[in-house]
Design a protein around this motif. Structure first.
Motif, PDB file in Angstrom:
ATOM      1  N   VAL A  52       0.883  -1.166   0.000  1.00  0.00           N
ATOM      2  CA  VAL A  52       0.000   0.000   0.000  1.00  0.00           C
ATOM      3  C   VAL A  52       0.927   1.224   0.000  1.00  0.00           C
ATOM      4  O   VAL A  52       1.682   1.427   0.952  1.00  0.00           O
ATOM      5  CB  VAL A  52      -0.933  -0.012   1.235  1.00  0.00           C
ATOM      6  CG1 VAL A  52      -1.761   1.261   1.303  1.00  0.00           C
ATOM      7  CG2 VAL A  52      -1.841  -1.244   1.186  1.00  0.00           C
ATOM      8  N   THR A 122      -5.128  -1.540  -4.510  1.00  0.00           N
ATOM      9  CA  THR A 122      -5.003  -1.106  -3.110  1.00  0.00           C
ATOM     10  C   THR A 122      -6.357  -1.201  -2.408  1.00  0.00           C
ATOM     11  O   THR A 122      -6.466  -1.708  -1.286  1.00  0.00           O
ATOM     12  CB  THR A 122      -4.492   0.356  -3.051  1.00  0.00           C
ATOM     13  OG1 THR A 122      -3.226   0.420  -3.697  1.00  0.00           O
ATOM     14  CG2 THR A 122      -4.352   0.850  -1.623  1.00  0.00           C
ATOM     15  N   THR A 128      -6.459  -2.489   3.619  1.00  0.00           N
ATOM     16  CA  THR A 128      -6.545  -1.046   3.356  1.00  0.00           C
ATOM     17  C   THR A 128      -7.723  -0.447   4.118  1.00  0.00           C
ATOM     18  O   THR A 128      -7.620   0.621   4.730  1.00  0.00           O
ATOM     19  CB  THR A 128      -6.728  -0.802   1.839  1.00  0.00           C
ATOM     20  OG1 THR A 128      -5.653  -1.441   1.154  1.00  0.00           O
ATOM     21  CG2 THR A 128      -6.741   0.680   1.509  1.00  0.00           C
TER      22      THR A 128
END
Ligand SMILES: Cc1cc2nc3c(=O)[nH]c(=O)nc-3n(C[C@H](O)[C@H](O)[C@H](O)COP(=O)(O)OP(=O)(O)OC[C@H]3O[C@@H](n4cnc5c(N)ncnc54)[C@H](O)[C@@H]3O)c2cc1C
Length: 243
Positions: A52, A122, A128
């Motif tokens: 990320v 992502t 995330t």
């Protein structure tokens, strides 16, 4: 050249690059930074993490004489990022930063750089959303300080009360290749995973540049061990010469 395909064979790996070259080796060392998880998947290995990307933005101080050394905040153990600090370089220039804002592409060195496929990768990672849920307040503050120079200046003033907004000059940003687990854990240690014929460096956050020599030694040790499993033996060395 960019690695675009990896073919795993009984004897090792064949790697194809974007310019059409094919490189064969007994062991592949993947240290592709922002793309290391993708390269691991190209090799057929499950990295178990997703990169990320977090951009770290800097300003340069127009009055470097205000800072004589390195000035750090007390780190918050809840985050792997140190927070904005003041760094005086060998050349006497002083950099303020980095902050930590989500990058909208792996090489998202500024807000206008958006790559929808990478952003989707992502956003499709459960970790995330866990980060967003846990750290949304801190994240919103970082985005505010990224978009507002006066808010960034305010943050710097905690460490350097004499600083004024006009002392801050924009400076190039970096993007951290932050490995995140499915449950939202931001890994703050180095992560090296192995599989037959492969060694993957999947998390090499700061201070990995400072620690690059011992990390390199460890990666080389593992790569040699993997190669030896295929029957390869290092050449005998006599008085510093291969024989
Ligand atoms: C804002 C910021 C501040 C930092 N501050 C510090 C610090 O103060 N001290 C410190 O020690 N560290 C610091 N770091 C961390 C440091 O930059 C990293 O730890 C270090 O760069 C990791 O090295 P690496 O070789 O693993 O990856 P990288 O340096 O990211 O190198 C990866 C390489 O792989 C290549 N690559 C990617 N994909 C492919 C592909 N498909 N095919 C072929 N090649 C590919 C890339 O082009 C790149 O050359 C900082 C990082 C950032 C972003």
């Amino acid at each position: 050249a960019e690695v675009t395909a990896i073919d795993r064979r009984a004897w090792g790996v064949a790697v194809r690059t974007a310019d059409g070259l094919v490189v064969r080796a007994r062991t592949l060392v993947n240290c592709a930074g922002l793309h290391c998880d993708r390269v691991a998947r190209l090799a057929g290995d499950d990295p178990g993490v997703r990169i990320v990307p977090f951009r770290g933005e800097y300003y340069e101080l127009a009055r470097p004489e205000l800072v004589r050394g390195l000035v750090y905040p007390v780190p918050d153990p809840a985050f792997p990022f140190l927070g904005v600090h003041l760094t005086r370089g060998f050349d006497g220039s002083v950099h303020l930063g980095p902050n930590a804002v989500p990058a909208l592409a792996r090489e998202g060195y500024g807000w206008p750089v958006v790559r929808p496929a990478e952003l989707l990768s992502t956003l499709s990672w459960p970790g995330t959303w866990q980060i967003a849920r846990k750290h949304w307040r801190y994240g919103a503050g970082e985005v505010h300080r990224s978009l507002s120079k006066s808010a960034f200046t305010q943050a710097v003033r905690r460490l350097l009360p004499a600083v004024r907004e006009e002392d801050l000059r924009p400076s190039p940003a970096g993007v951290r290749a932050q490995a995140v687990l499915k449950d939202g854990t931001l890994l703050d240690d180095f992560l090296i995973r192995e599989a037959p014929h492969t060694v993957h460096v999947l998390n090499a956050p700061s201070p990995a540049a400072t620690a690059c020599l011992p990390i390199g030694r460890e990666v080389a040790r593992r790569a040699l061990r993997r190669a030896q499993e295929t029957g390869w033996r290092p050449p005998a060395v006599e008085s510093g010469h291969c024989v």
